[in-house]
Design a protein around this motif. Structure first.
Motif, PDB file in Angstrom:
ATOM      1  N   ASN A  55      26.793  67.287 -28.742  1.00 24.63           N
ATOM      2  CA  ASN A  55      25.246  67.621 -28.386  1.00 24.63           C
ATOM      3  C   ASN A  55      24.985  67.513 -26.919  1.00 24.63           C
ATOM      4  OD1 ASN A  55      24.498  67.861 -30.894  1.00 24.63           O
ATOM      5  ND2 ASN A  55      24.177  65.626 -31.161  1.00 24.63           N
ATOM      6  N   GLU A  56      26.047  67.807 -26.125  1.00 22.54           N
ATOM      7  CA  GLU A  56      25.790  68.000 -24.605  1.00 22.54           C
ATOM      8  C   GLU A  56      26.195  69.088 -24.074  1.00 22.54           C
ATOM      9  OE1 GLU A  56      26.555  64.562 -22.329  1.00 22.54           O
ATOM     10  OE2 GLU A  56      25.492  63.210 -23.742  1.00 22.54           O
ATOM     11  N   PRO A  57      25.481  70.126 -24.002  1.00 26.44           N
ATOM     12  CA  PRO A  57      25.817  71.359 -23.472  1.00 26.44           C
ATOM     13  C   PRO A  57      25.739  71.449 -22.133  1.00 26.44           C
ATOM     14  CG  PRO A  57      23.639  71.547 -24.454  1.00 26.44           C
ATOM     15  CD  PRO A  57      24.095  70.393 -24.793  1.00 26.44           C
ATOM     16  N   LYS A  58      26.587  70.682 -21.561  1.00 28.36           N
ATOM     17  CA  LYS A  58      26.667  70.591 -19.856  1.00 28.36           C
ATOM     18  C   LYS A  58      26.582  71.845 -19.040  1.00 28.36           C
ATOM     19  CE  LYS A  58      26.524  66.049 -19.759  1.00 28.36           C
ATOM     20  NZ  LYS A  58      25.130  65.340 -19.158  1.00 28.36           N
ATOM     21  N   SER A  59      27.053  72.788 -19.689  1.00 32.71           N
ATOM     22  CA  SER A  59      27.233  74.208 -18.825  1.00 32.71           C
ATOM     23  C   SER A  59      26.049  74.483 -18.779  1.00 32.71           C
ATOM     24  CB  SER A  59      28.193  75.166 -19.577  1.00 32.71           C
ATOM     25  OG  SER A  59      27.662  75.429 -20.761  1.00 32.71           O
ATOM     26  N   ASP A  60      24.870  74.362 -19.538  1.00 29.96           N
ATOM     27  CA  ASP A  60      23.469  74.801 -19.403  1.00 29.96           C
ATOM     28  C   ASP A  60      22.609  73.651 -18.651  1.00 29.96           C
ATOM     29  OD1 ASP A  60      23.487  75.816 -22.926  1.00 29.96           O
ATOM     30  OD2 ASP A  60      23.857  77.164 -21.068  1.00 29.96           O
ATOM     31  N   TYR A  61      23.288  72.849 -18.107  1.00 30.27           N
ATOM     32  CA  TYR A  61      22.340  71.962 -17.423  1.00 30.27           C
ATOM     33  C   TYR A  61      22.442  72.462 -15.839  1.00 30.27           C
ATOM     34  CZ  TYR A  61      22.279  68.236 -21.041  1.00 30.27           C
ATOM     35  OH  TYR A  61      22.004  67.745 -22.186  1.00 30.27           O
ATOM     36  N   PHE A  62      21.434  71.856 -15.161  1.00 28.58           N
ATOM     37  CA  PHE A  62      21.156  72.366 -13.743  1.00 28.58           C
ATOM     38  C   PHE A  62      22.341  71.516 -12.774  1.00 28.58           C
ATOM     39  CE2 PHE A  62      19.887  71.869  -9.496  1.00 28.58           C
ATOM     40  CZ  PHE A  62      18.773  73.113  -9.251  1.00 28.58           C
ATOM     41  N   LEU A  69      23.114  67.961 -13.174  1.00 26.69           N
ATOM     42  CA  LEU A  69      21.923  66.730 -13.106  1.00 26.69           C
ATOM     43  C   LEU A  69      21.698  67.070 -14.665  1.00 26.69           C
ATOM     44  CD1 LEU A  69      19.911  68.065 -10.013  1.00 26.69           C
ATOM     45  CD2 LEU A  69      21.481  66.306 -10.221  1.00 26.69           C
ATOM     46  N   ASN A  70      21.068  66.053 -15.046  1.00 32.43           N
ATOM     47  CA  ASN A  70      20.640  65.873 -16.648  1.00 32.43           C
ATOM     48  C   ASN A  70      19.285  66.414 -16.815  1.00 32.43           C
ATOM     49  OD1 ASN A  70      21.391  65.159 -18.943  1.00 32.43           O
ATOM     50  ND2 ASN A  70      20.386  62.923 -18.994  1.00 32.43           N
ATOM     51  N   LEU A 281      16.268  65.492 -19.260  1.00 31.53           N
ATOM     52  CA  LEU A 281      16.938  64.753 -20.528  1.00 31.53           C
ATOM     53  C   LEU A 281      17.340  63.411 -20.462  1.00 31.53           C
ATOM     54  CD1 LEU A 281      17.695  66.846 -22.692  1.00 31.53           C
ATOM     55  CD2 LEU A 281      17.617  68.027 -20.336  1.00 31.53           C
ATOM     56  N   ASP A 282      16.947  62.587 -19.414  1.00 30.96           N
ATOM     57  CA  ASP A 282      17.072  61.103 -19.488  1.00 30.96           C
ATOM     58  C   ASP A 282      16.056  60.735 -20.091  1.00 30.96           C
ATOM     59  OD1 ASP A 282      19.602  60.635 -18.229  1.00 30.96           O
ATOM     60  OD2 ASP A 282      18.510  60.885 -16.348  1.00 30.96           O
ATOM     61  N   PHE A 283      14.621  61.427 -19.854  1.00 32.48           N
ATOM     62  CA  PHE A 283      13.370  61.084 -20.701  1.00 32.48           C
ATOM     63  C   PHE A 283      12.629  62.029 -21.474  1.00 32.48           C
ATOM     64  CE2 PHE A 283      13.995  59.139 -16.409  1.00 32.48           C
ATOM     65  CZ  PHE A 283      13.743  58.010 -16.669  1.00 32.48           C
ATOM     66  N   TYR A 284      13.593  63.219 -21.690  1.00 29.12           N
ATOM     67  CA  TYR A 284      12.884  64.358 -22.408  1.00 29.12           C
ATOM     68  C   TYR A 284      11.705  64.571 -21.971  1.00 29.12           C
ATOM     69  CZ  TYR A 284      12.473  67.936 -26.112  1.00 29.12           C
ATOM     70  OH  TYR A 284      12.135  69.207 -26.751  1.00 29.12           O
ATOM     71  N   GLN A 285      11.308  64.575 -20.872  1.00 26.46           N
ATOM     72  CA  GLN A 285      10.099  64.755 -20.068  1.00 26.46           C
ATOM     73  C   GLN A 285       9.940  66.281 -19.624  1.00 26.46           C
ATOM     74  OE1 GLN A 285       8.894  61.950 -17.229  1.00 26.46           O
ATOM     75  NE2 GLN A 285       6.610  62.555 -17.539  1.00 26.46           N
ATOM     76  N   TRP A 286       8.816  67.112 -20.111  1.00 21.90           N
ATOM     77  CA  TRP A 286       8.631  68.492 -19.775  1.00 21.90           C
ATOM     78  C   TRP A 286       7.473  68.388 -18.309  1.00 21.90           C
ATOM     79  CZ3 TRP A 286       9.459  73.025 -22.320  1.00 21.90           C
ATOM     80  CH2 TRP A 286      10.430  73.028 -23.400  1.00 21.90           C
ATOM     81  N   ASN A 287       8.032  68.889 -17.174  1.00 21.83           N
ATOM     82  CA  ASN A 287       7.310  69.057 -16.165  1.00 21.83           C
ATOM     83  C   ASN A 287       7.225  70.206 -15.496  1.00 21.83           C
ATOM     84  OD1 ASN A 287       6.397  65.908 -15.735  1.00 21.83           O
ATOM     85  ND2 ASN A 287       8.744  65.714 -15.529  1.00 21.83           N
TER      86      ASN A 287
END
Length: 367
Positions: A55-62, A69-70, A281-287
């Protein structure tokens, strides 16, 4: 003569047998070789599944250089910005109930804060927040400029504290809240009951080319004591309403209000540049993330804030860094900050310095 014919026949028979044997051997070799290859691939795939992090598709992370980055970018790249006319916010009356095991956590938090308050101890209050129910990406017909329509629902701080601030908490299933409920396989899909506390993240650049950094107070509910960018402000259901028409919030109003409260001065909405939005993704916070250039110098802002600001308590101090490529790369690579802050710094630098900043950062991060 008979002897010669016998010799020839014998040789021919041996050659034929050898030829047949060679062909059969080749066929068997190919069959087994293919089987071995298939077996090898199967073992390799199974090995990867066993030891990879699920459950960690790291290739899609910034990411930049060797650094990830998470953070998941939903829209934006730092080079384009949203026009105010292309950011639409609506409010839905829908409700999104917490799963029972999370509702229990929220109840525990409420009771704990009530006890603190009753005993005269410092306590948190359950302020209103917006959660993301859904969003829709849009494009203008003429220039295909990016746009977005957000649909928000009303939630509260205790819900945020029971979910977003505890994603690493283990549940009875053995999974953490984040592992169980974040839609890792399709991060672009919203998990509404978890998307609490939609906010604005802004980097402010002064007239004398300094960026404002803040030091969060240690007692802050999230990221206490950490370095942060100029402004991180949650969208408020009452204070950030649009002046007319749609009852949804105005994100530019949130940014302007947040600057007034936390920094002590107002930001003209025309100076605000929203560059994109995504999920920490550390907080699942949308900004929504962006930057603003203001006419005040660093010293003027220090003087203004020294005279008081209603939200001054949220940050223990303001820090100023000269806005140049070297300082921005240093901050992004080495400063202890949450991923959203680093994305905000990166997009701001890309927006102002162009791709030369990206090249510099990537080169340094590979060393």
């Amino acid at each position: 003569m008979g002897t010669v014919e016998g010799i020839i026949n014998a040789i021919g028979s041996e050659v034929f047998s050898a030829l047949v044997g060679a062909i059969v051997g080749l066929v068997i070799s190919v069959i087994f070789d293919d089987s071995l290859r298939a077996l090898k691939k199967k073992i390799k795939r199974k090995y990867k599944r066993m030891f990879s992090v699920k459950n960690e598709p790291k290739s899609d992370y910034f990411s930049f250089g060797n650094t990830k980055l998470n953070f998941f970018v939903v829209e934006g790249d730092g080079q384009s910005e949203f026009s105010p006319d292309n950011v639409e916010c609506k409010v839905t009356n829908e409700t999104f109930a917490l799963p029972e095991e999370l509702a229990v956590l929220k109840q525990e938090i409420e009771e704990d804060e009530d006890k603190k308050k009753a005993n005269g101890l410092p306590s948190k209050w359950n302020g209103p927040l917006y959660g993301v129910a859904r969003y829709r990406q849009t494009r203008t017909e003429d220039m295909e400029e990016m746009g977005v329509v957000f649909s928000f629902y009303q939630t509260d701080y205790f819900t945020f504290a029971a979910t977003n601030l505890q994603l690493d908490r283990k549940l009875d299933s053995g999974q953490t809240i984040g592992e169980k409920y974040i839609p890792h396989e399709s991060l672009e899909d919203v998990q509404p009951f978890l998307a609490n506390g939609f906010g604005i993240v802004l980097v402010v650049i002064t007239a004398d080319e300094n960026i404002i950094l803040t030091q969060r107070i240690k007692s802050s509910g999230a990221r206490g004591g950490e370095m942060d960018v100029s402004l991180v402000e949650g969208v408020h259901p009452s204070m950030d309403k649009q002046k007319s028409g749609n009852k949804g919030p105005n994100l530019y109003e949130t940014a302007s209000r947040g600057a007034e409260e936390e920094l002590g001065f107002s930001i003209d909405k025309s100076d605000i540049h929203f560059l994109g939005y995504g999920i920490d993704l550390d907080f699942y916070q949308w900004n929504m993330i962006g930057y603003a250039r203001v006419p005040e110098t660093a010293q003027q802002i220090k003087d203004i804030r020294s005279r008081g600001a209603s939200g001054k308590w949220e940050n223990s101090s303001l820090l100023f860094k000269n806005f140049n490529v070297e300082n921005m790369t240093e901050l992004i690579m080495n400063e202890e900050m949450w991923s959203t802050a680093k994305v905000a710094l990166y997009w701001t630098a890309i927006g102002e310095f162009g791709k030369k900043f990206d090249k510099k950062l990537s080169q340094l991060s590979r060393k």
